[in-house]
Design an enzyme around this catalytic site. Structure first.
Site, PDB file in Angstrom:
ATOM      1  N   SER A  27       0.714  -1.150   0.019  1.00 31.25           N
ATOM      2  CA  SER A  27       0.015  -0.273  -0.027  1.00 31.25           C
ATOM      3  C   SER A  27       0.761   1.356   0.144  1.00 31.25           C
ATOM      4  O   SER A  27       0.400   2.427  -0.683  1.00 31.25           O
ATOM      5  CB  SER A  27      -0.726   0.019   1.324  1.00 31.25           C
ATOM      6  OG  SER A  27      -1.770  -1.257   0.891  1.00 31.25           O
ATOM      7  N   HIS A  75       0.791   4.328   4.824  1.00 33.34           N
ATOM      8  CA  HIS A  75       0.285   5.011   3.673  1.00 33.34           C
ATOM      9  C   HIS A  75       0.584   6.418   3.550  1.00 33.34           C
ATOM     10  O   HIS A  75       0.987   6.938   2.446  1.00 33.34           O
ATOM     11  CB  HIS A  75      -1.383   5.053   3.713  1.00 33.34           C
ATOM     12  CG  HIS A  75      -2.018   3.661   3.892  1.00 33.34           C
ATOM     13  ND1 HIS A  75      -3.585   3.564   3.953  1.00 33.34           N
ATOM     14  CD2 HIS A  75      -1.391   2.385   3.513  1.00 33.34           C
ATOM     15  CE1 HIS A  75      -3.680   2.145   3.886  1.00 33.34           C
ATOM     16  NE2 HIS A  75      -2.397   1.619   3.466  1.00 33.34           N
TER      17      HIS A  75
END
Length: 263
Positions: free
Chosen positions: A148, A200
């Protein structure tokens, strides 16, 4: 500062190539995912009846740790720096890898056409390292896996491309990004506890810095081209700063999955 994309009118769906780095990376990630699943099944079948009291060390979490999941004490105290890179190629569930790979295949491929595979691969790996470092600061003892952070770096590069190339962008690409933007926003403000938001954020920040550097590299002015190194340098300084924080933080040298037989 405008990029010179390679055949910008062509998109992922019309020009998909099995030779692309994005496709090859995705295949490797799927292979590794299934190998970790088979590894877990093998260990459970072989050792669970013998070591019932130690069944936790043969869990999927411990298998992922063996394969290189991010774990801050292991990085800081045992110098296992590969744990900053390996999480990019590991995933915690089938839904996890499917969700990541759908976005990765789409944006990875179109960004390869726009920026070239070398630029995309550098950003992908460095963005993943940045994600792991941010995660180390926020989650000291939890293990983390997933691409991610690298994917958020790709999204950051796409955002920089929008800013510099607009309005000369194909409508389909604009629509996809607009539809994806709310999900990106929600991933920061309303995500399940198991989602590594710090990772993230790390990928996004590093992707923005490198993406701005790429934009300056493509400028017509030589002076502006030299500015790219400022942003690459900021990435390096950011990494040094995070390492400084980690080594100054007094963490317990937590050892997990001890006694696990990885064969």
């Amino acid at each position: 500062m405008i990029y010179n994309p390679i055949n910008q009118e062509q998109t992922f769906f019309e020009r998909f190539s099995f030779k692309s780095l994005t496709f090859k990376t995705t295949v490797v990630q799927f292979i590794i995912f299934f190998l970790t699943i088979f590894h877990t099944i093998y260990l459970i079948e072989k050792y669970l009846e013998i070591d019932e009291d130690e069944s936790d060390i043969y869990s999927f979490k411990c298998v992922l740790y063996t394969w290189g999941s991010k774990h801050t004490p292991s990085i800081i105290y045992r110098y296992q720096f590969w744990r900053l890179v390996c999480p990019i190629f590991l995933h915690g569930s089938f839904s996890h890898i499917i969700g990541n790979m759908v976005v990765q295949i789409y944006y990875g491929f179109i960004l390869e056409l726009t920026h070239g595979w070398k630029r995309v691969s550098i950003l992908y790996i460095v963005g993943g390292i940045g994600a792991s470092l941010f995660s180390c600061v926020r989650f000291h003892y939890e293990t983390s896996v997933g691409a991610s952070g690298s994917i958020f770096a790709l999204l950051a590069l796409e955002l920089i491309y929008f800013i510099t190339a607009f309005p000369g962008i194909e409508p389909k690409r604009i629509v996809v990004f607009i539809l994806l933007a709310p999900m990106i926003f929600l991933s920061f403000i309303d995500s399940p506890p198991q989602v590594d938001i710090a990772g993230h954020l790390g990928g996004l920040v590093v992707g923005l810095l490198i993406g701005i550097g790429y934009a300056f590299a493509d400028a017509q002015s030589n002076i502006k081209q030299q500015c790219q190194y400022i942003f690459y340098g900021l990435v390096g300084l950011l990494f040094i700063y995070i390492f400084t924080i980690l080594y100054q933080t007094k963490l317990e040298d937590e050892k997990i999955c001890q006694g696990m037989n990885i064969i």
